[in-house]
Enzyme design. Structure first.
Site, PDB file in Angstrom:
ATOM      1  N   HIS A   1      -4.868  12.863   4.219  1.00  0.00           N
ATOM      2  CA  HIS A   1      -5.524  13.549   5.335  1.00  0.00           C
ATOM      3  C   HIS A   1      -6.524  12.613   6.021  1.00  0.00           C
ATOM      4  O   HIS A   1      -7.360  12.010   5.384  1.00  0.00           O
ATOM      5  CB  HIS A   1      -6.246  14.791   4.810  1.00  0.00           C
ATOM      6  CG  HIS A   1      -6.951  15.562   5.873  1.00  0.00           C
ATOM      7  ND1 HIS A   1      -8.189  16.079   5.692  1.00  0.00           N
ATOM      8  CD2 HIS A   1      -6.577  15.890   7.135  1.00  0.00           C
ATOM      9  CE1 HIS A   1      -8.564  16.711   6.790  1.00  0.00           C
ATOM     10  NE2 HIS A   1      -7.598  16.608   7.673  1.00  0.00           N
TER      11      HIS A   1
ATOM     12  N   ASP B   1      -3.490  16.442  12.201  1.00  0.00           N
ATOM     13  CA  ASP B   1      -4.784  16.937  11.736  1.00  0.00           C
ATOM     14  C   ASP B   1      -5.273  18.083  12.611  1.00  0.00           C
ATOM     15  O   ASP B   1      -5.303  17.962  13.837  1.00  0.00           O
ATOM     16  CB  ASP B   1      -5.790  15.790  11.757  1.00  0.00           C
ATOM     17  CG  ASP B   1      -7.080  16.113  11.036  1.00  0.00           C
ATOM     18  OD1 ASP B   1      -7.182  17.189  10.421  1.00  0.00           O
ATOM     19  OD2 ASP B   1      -8.003  15.280  11.092  1.00  0.00           O
TER      20      ASP B   1
ATOM     21  N   TYR C   1      -7.214  -1.410  20.094  1.00  0.00           N
ATOM     22  CA  TYR C   1      -6.860  -2.525  19.211  1.00  0.00           C
ATOM     23  C   TYR C   1      -7.718  -2.515  17.944  1.00  0.00           C
ATOM     24  O   TYR C   1      -7.217  -2.748  16.835  1.00  0.00           O
ATOM     25  CB  TYR C   1      -7.028  -3.865  19.922  1.00  0.00           C
ATOM     26  CG  TYR C   1      -6.009  -4.175  20.990  1.00  0.00           C
ATOM     27  CD1 TYR C   1      -4.752  -3.591  21.005  1.00  0.00           C
ATOM     28  CD2 TYR C   1      -6.308  -5.077  22.002  1.00  0.00           C
ATOM     29  CE1 TYR C   1      -3.827  -3.887  21.996  1.00  0.00           C
ATOM     30  CE2 TYR C   1      -5.380  -5.382  22.998  1.00  0.00           C
ATOM     31  CZ  TYR C   1      -4.154  -4.783  22.983  1.00  0.00           C
ATOM     32  OH  TYR C   1      -3.233  -5.088  23.954  1.00  0.00           O
TER      33      TYR C   1
END
Length: 141
Positions: free
Chosen positions: A22, A64, A111
């Site tokens: 999770h 989530d 990034y």
């Protein structure tokens, strides 16, 4: 081979999806993304695009629901005159599983976040700004 598992999902990718917990994030990267230089775990899905991979991943992977925006896209660099029709395609795929809650992340911040991701899946996607981050949720059933 197994029943019900999309064939685009390699054994290595299935293993990674199972290992993730999770809050862990995975990136489905387009063909221009510097995946090899940013990945803790690099998986290859050459010859495939992100939409077909996204559809397959989301058939097994819970997003989530405890935080804001479990999906993130690389925002278009200001001044770059690029259309992003693939984003609408992503929203449609995500909508099959949940209401899309999408964050748009500045290129260099994306990034940096990629360097912390559990894994990056490099694809042959040609669309620009087609990189997507998915944050794993929990199975409650």
């Amino acid at each position: 081979m197994l029943k019900g598992i999309p064939s685009i999902l390699s054994p290595e990718l299935l293993k990674v999806l199972m290992e993730m917990g999770h809050g862990d994030e995975i990136i489905l990267a387009d063909g221009n993304f510097p995946a090899a230089s940013h990945a803790n775990r690099l998986l290859r899905c050459d010859g495939h695009g992100v939409p077909e991979l996204l559809k397959a991943v989301l058939s097994l992977y819970p997003l989530d629901t405890y935080g804001n925006e479990p999906v993130a896209l690389m925002a278009v660099v200001p001044g770059d005159q690029v259309d992003t029709p693939i984003w609408g395609e992503y929203e449609g795929i995500i909508r099959e599983h949940t209401t899309p809650a999408i964050e748009y992340v500045e290129r260099f911040a994306f990034y940096e976040r990629a360097k912390k991701a559990y894994a990056i899946v490099a694809t042959s996607e040609k669309a620009l700004y087609a990189n997507i981050i998915l944050r794993k949720g929990v199975i409650s059933d």
